[in-house]
Design a protein around this motif. Structure first.
Motif, PDB file in Angstrom:
ATOM      1  N   ASN A   1      30.041  59.494  16.617  1.00  0.00           N
ATOM      2  CA  ASN A   1      30.923  60.388  17.355  1.00  0.00           C
ATOM      3  C   ASN A   1      32.379  60.261  16.917  1.00  0.00           C
TER       4      ASN A   1
ATOM      5  N   THR B   1      36.375  60.156  23.487  1.00  0.00           N
ATOM      6  CA  THR B   1      35.311  60.817  22.736  1.00  0.00           C
ATOM      7  C   THR B   1      34.899  62.076  23.488  1.00  0.00           C
TER       8      THR B   1
ATOM      9  N   ASP C   1      31.251  68.012  17.859  1.00  0.00           N
ATOM     10  CA  ASP C   1      32.261  66.963  18.061  1.00  0.00           C
ATOM     11  C   ASP C   1      33.651  67.515  17.772  1.00  0.00           C
TER      12      ASP C   1
ATOM     13  N   MET D   1      36.968  70.462  20.425  1.00  0.00           N
ATOM     14  CA  MET D   1      35.519  70.302  20.275  1.00  0.00           C
ATOM     15  C   MET D   1      34.916  71.573  19.678  1.00  0.00           C
TER      16      MET D   1
END
Lengths: 161, 213
Positions: free
Chosen positions: A136, A153, B149, B63
């Motif tokens: 990640n 994250t 991500d 993201m």
């Protein structure tokens, strides 16, 4: 993660801050966020290291902050110039974002981490904490007043080391 | 090797045309697959530093849902298909009929992941086959890999190869828009990042010299 003075470090870049500023870099994947700090001097530096070794460079000009073996000496020099004496390090990043087998470049995360650790060892800087590996991305922010490294994250929210 | 000096705006126009042909075909394939109208913007070719690459798609922190693959063959490089989680969720819903699916709320079903992967497969395949026809080069995609991500964490992989040579990237960027729902969130990007030696190969294949400045 809200502060008045935030110094941002881009990819393949580095910088240093004094308390009360904080220093941040965004979107670490296989790159390593290297934080070297002196708590007594309330001084911290951060490098966003992209590649392990400057001997990989094929171009004429080398951007020192890009490679582990050049970024850390440069960071150490800056920190000493600013009065830093006793250093510790915190590390984050070095993930493997994609599962490719074919290309050596895709396993760059662990290679970066190994290269960073070797440099820190050569300078005698102990690693106080690290959050490395996995799959990640990470955004990190370091506060030189208390030595805290916040790690954000996408799925696990914010943690602190 | 300094690309800035060797390549003129003429060279960049040729790259733009490659983006136009490739992404045009890919958008048609996407329209057919989803049975929705997908509009494509005129591609842009940008010579940008690494942080600016991230900024094109909203900054290193944002993201995204992305499909990444290596271009293999005569002119290797990296290819990214980048969408906001909202847009990617729409595509998955179109493809699977699962109206409740959302990339903003993990964990994701295997069906959703593999449908995005298949989307990447079809788009990159049609992009590369038309680019291959245009240049007469042998080009084929690797198996696509998906990541959900941060922009920085994902796109930095596409920069590793060229970062050993340069501190900037030449990005062939095509934006596509889902016609049903307009707005910034509904934009997707197609990035082609040729490896530095591939530019020479591409231009040579089209009979364009690169040594005149």
């Amino acid at each position: 993660m809200k502060h008045d003075f935030v110094v941002k470090v881009g990819i393949a870049d580095l910088n240093i801050v004094h308390d009360p500023a904080v220093i941040r870099t965004s979107g670490l994947g296989s790159c390593i966020g290297v934080v070297i700090y002196d708590l007594r001097a309330k001084l911290g530096g951060m490098a966003h290291v992209m590649l392990p070794d400057s001997s990989l460079a094929k171009g004429e000009h080398i951007k020192l902050a890009k490679y582990a073996d050049t970024a850390i000496p440069m960071l150490m020099e800056l920190l000493r110039k600013e009065g830093g004496k006793t250093f510790k390090a915190k590390l984050a990043g070095g993930a493997q974002m994609f599962q490719f087998q074919s290309n050596d470049m895709m396993r760059i995360g662990p290679r970066n981490l190994e290269a960073v650790k070797k440099q820190l060892k050569d300078y005698g800087v102990p690693i106080a904490a690290e959050d490395c590996g996995g799959s990640n991305g990470r955004t990190i922010e370091f506060n030189p007043s208390n030595g805290a490294l916040q790690i954000r994250t996408v799925n696990k929210g914010v943690t602190e080391i | 090797m300094n690309l800035d000096n060797r390549f003129t705006s003429y060279h960049l126009d040729i790259l733009k045309e490659i983006g136009n042909i490739g992404a045009g075909n890919a958008a048609t394939a996407l329209s057919k697959l989803l049975q929705r109208k997908i509009d494509m913007k005129v591609p842009s070719v940008r010579v940008v530093d690494f942080d600016e690459v991230m900024d094109i798609v909203g900054g290193a922190d944002r993201m995204i849902v992305s499909v990444f693959l290596r271009v293999e063959g005569d002119a290797p490089g990296n290819m990214f298909f980048i969408m906001s989680p909202t847009q990617a969720s729409r595509f998955v819903r179109y493809m699977t009929g699962d109206e409740a699916f959302d990339f903003n709320t993990p964990p994701y079903s295997e069906l959703a992941i593999s449908s995005v992967q298949e989307l990447g497969n079809i788009l990159s395949g049609s992009y590369l086959s038309s680019m291959s026809d245009f240049t007469n080069l042998d080009l084929y995609p690797s198996v696509p890999s998906i990541a959900i991500d941060m922009v920085g964490a994902i796109l930095s992989y596409g920069l590793l190869e060229l970062s050993q040579v340069n501190d900037y990237a030449i990005v062939i960027d095509t934006t596509f828009v889902d016609d049903v729902a307009q707005g910034e969130e509904m934009k997707g990007h197609f990035f082609l990042l040729p490896d530095p030696p591939s530019f020479e190969t591409i231009f040579t294949s089209l009979g364009v010299p690169t040594d005149e400045t």
